[in-house]
Design an enzyme around this catalytic site. Structure first.
Site, mmCIF file in Angstrom:
data_model
loop_
_atom_site.group_PDB
_atom_site.id
_atom_site.type_symbol
_atom_site.label_atom_id
_atom_site.label_comp_id
_atom_site.label_asym_id
_atom_site.label_seq_id
_atom_site.Cartn_x
_atom_site.Cartn_y
_atom_site.Cartn_z
ATOM 1 N N ARG A 160 43.878 64.075 50.880
ATOM 2 C CA ARG A 160 45.226 64.354 51.382
ATOM 3 C C ARG A 160 45.699 65.782 51.123
ATOM 4 O O ARG A 160 46.219 66.441 52.029
ATOM 5 C CB ARG A 160 46.262 63.405 50.738
ATOM 6 C CG ARG A 160 46.366 62.071 51.401
ATOM 7 C CD ARG A 160 46.566 61.009 50.356
ATOM 8 N NE ARG A 160 45.380 60.932 49.539
ATOM 9 C CZ ARG A 160 44.315 60.186 49.860
ATOM 10 N NH1 ARG A 160 44.359 59.415 50.903
ATOM 11 N NH2 ARG A 160 43.230 60.194 49.102
ATOM 12 N N THR A 161 45.574 66.230 49.905
ATOM 13 C CA THR A 161 46.209 67.506 49.565
ATOM 14 C C THR A 161 45.541 68.650 50.326
ATOM 15 O O THR A 161 46.219 69.475 50.948
ATOM 16 C CB THR A 161 46.152 67.740 48.044
ATOM 17 O OG1 THR A 161 46.625 66.557 47.402
ATOM 18 C CG2 THR A 161 47.018 68.913 47.640
ATOM 19 N N LYS A 175 28.044 81.091 39.762
ATOM 20 C CA LYS A 175 27.278 82.148 39.060
ATOM 21 C C LYS A 175 27.969 82.560 37.767
ATOM 22 O O LYS A 175 27.545 83.487 37.097
ATOM 23 C CB LYS A 175 27.164 83.380 39.966
ATOM 24 C CG LYS A 175 26.503 83.111 41.303
ATOM 25 C CD LYS A 175 26.583 84.364 42.174
ATOM 26 C CE LYS A 175 26.478 84.014 43.637
ATOM 27 N NZ LYS A 175 26.963 85.103 44.490
ATOM 28 N N ARG A 229 43.441 73.579 43.479
ATOM 29 C CA ARG A 229 43.308 72.394 42.607
ATOM 30 C C ARG A 229 42.190 72.673 41.620
ATOM 31 O O ARG A 229 41.119 73.176 41.995
ATOM 32 C CB ARG A 229 42.988 71.151 43.420
ATOM 33 C CG ARG A 229 42.620 69.963 42.541
ATOM 34 C CD ARG A 229 42.522 68.683 43.307
ATOM 35 N NE ARG A 229 43.835 68.233 43.738
ATOM 36 C CZ ARG A 229 44.057 67.074 44.354
ATOM 37 N NH1 ARG A 229 43.045 66.278 44.617
ATOM 38 N NH2 ARG A 229 45.272 66.725 44.716
ATOM 39 N N HIS A 268 51.450 68.004 39.628
ATOM 40 C CA HIS A 268 51.047 68.014 41.046
ATOM 41 C C HIS A 268 52.341 68.175 41.861
ATOM 42 O O HIS A 268 52.814 67.231 42.506
ATOM 43 C CB HIS A 268 50.319 66.711 41.379
ATOM 44 C CG HIS A 268 49.606 66.683 42.697
ATOM 45 N ND1 HIS A 268 49.783 67.638 43.690
ATOM 46 C CD2 HIS A 268 48.702 65.783 43.199
ATOM 47 C CE1 HIS A 268 49.020 67.325 44.728
ATOM 48 N NE2 HIS A 268 48.362 66.210 44.452
HETATM 49 N N1 CP Z 1 47.611 62.434 46.487
HETATM 50 C C1 CP Z 1 46.550 63.252 46.341
HETATM 51 O O1 CP Z 1 46.593 64.234 45.607
HETATM 52 O O2 CP Z 1 45.453 62.874 47.068
HETATM 53 P P1 CP Z 1 44.081 63.676 47.132
HETATM 54 O O3 CP Z 1 43.477 63.635 45.772
HETATM 55 O O4 CP Z 1 43.266 62.996 48.180
HETATM 56 O O5 CP Z 1 44.413 65.103 47.510
#
Ligand code: CP
Length: 307
Positions: A54-55, A83, A104, A132
């Protein structure tokens, strides 16, 4: 003014700034064609050192739907990180090429470090079990669109409250709204971290209780925020296997819930919501995933100052 800023923690945005983002997201949802070129010539870099559906996809779809383009990686081993390049050097380099970064990373605090070394806005797309913030924008926009208010609710948050970064960010952001009561439902091993209990909930005098039973809590809830047990944060697989199915929302449990309960989940789901619930009109988690793209469109536009 959001132009040029990074988003690392949900508290980086004031309530007014959140409202401005939600208003813009709402305008984009109503008239997407009006926004289809506002990011022409702009480049988003998605640096995903951890898996995502999703993100990452919603960030990339958001930028493309604004007329911009995307570079990046979803697998750090395809970059010079493999590396031995440091995060600081990776960020310094990427900020030579792109206009904005969504990152992320498995380490708590990594997004903050990245923002220090970056010349362009950095958006925290999840840093370990910490925060998040764009999932929180997604959650709040969903609540605003479907409930119309952030106040006067009983909110149940269920599952892995220890490692679930979406829970930590949601509690921080929601702590600024009025007259909400929180029921935090988890096994004792997966309760919220002390800093959330002490510095967010107790410090702000927020009404909350920590319980283990979903069955005994569900009937009082206006929102139920289910979460997955975060396998990737466990050091001990046996412990994960013991705890992973602590809560499974099924039709039987839902019989006790309010008719206008809103069921949210940041997804991915493993076993914690039975698939039979998906057809129930109270299940809002796929709408939530869609709102995530629109709110990220609004966020990108604001941080780039294009509208
Ligand atoms: N909600 C969320 O962060 O989903 P993903 O890990 O798929 O990005």
């Amino acid at each position: 003014m959001l132009k040029g800023r990074s988003l690392i923690d949900p508290m980086d945005l004031s309530k007014d700034e959140l409202e401005n983002i939600f208003q813009l997201a709402s305008q984009i949802m109503s008239s997407p064609e009006e926004f289809s070129k506002v990011c022409e010539g702009k480049l988003l870099a998605t640096l995903f050192f951890e898996p995502s559906t999703r993100t990452r996809f919603s960030f990339e779809a958001a930028m493309m739907r604004l007329g911009g383009k995307v570079i990046g990686f979803s697998e750090p081993n395809s970059s010079s990180v493999s590396k031995g390049e440091s995060l600081a050097d990776t960020i310094r380099t990427v900020s030579c090429y792109a206009d904005i970064i969504a990152m992320r990373h498995p380490k708590e605090g990594s997004a903050k470090v990245a923002s220090i070394y970056s010349d362009i806005p950095v958006i925290n797309a999840g840093d370990g079990g910490h925060q998040h913030p764009t999932q929180t924008l997604t959650d709040l926009l969903t609540i605003k669109q479907l409930k119309g208010s952030f106040n006067n609710m009983t909110i149940g948050i269920c599952g892995d409250l220890k490692f679930g970064r979406t829970v930590h960010s949601l509690l921080k952001a929601m702590s600024r709204y009025e007259n909400n009561r929180y029921i935090l439902i988890s096994p004792s091993e997966l309760q919220i971290p002390d800093y959330i209990r002490e510095e967010v909930l107790k410090y702000n005098n927020i009404e909350f209780m920590e319980v283990e039973s979903l069955e005994q809590s569900i009937e009082s809830l206006d929102i139920l925020y289910m979460t997955r047990v975060q396998k990737e944060r466990f050091f001990n697989e046996a412990e994960y296997l013991r705890l992973r199915d602590s809560y499974i929302l099924d039709r039987e449990k839902l019989k006790r819930a309010k008719k206008d309960l809103m069921i949210l989940h940041p997804l991915p789901r493993v076993n914690e919501i039975d698939y039979s619930i998906d057809e129930d009109e109270r299940a809002c988690y796929f709408k939530q995933a869609k709102y995530g793209m629109y709110v990220r469109m609004a966020l990108i536009a604001k941080l780039l100052g294009v509208r």
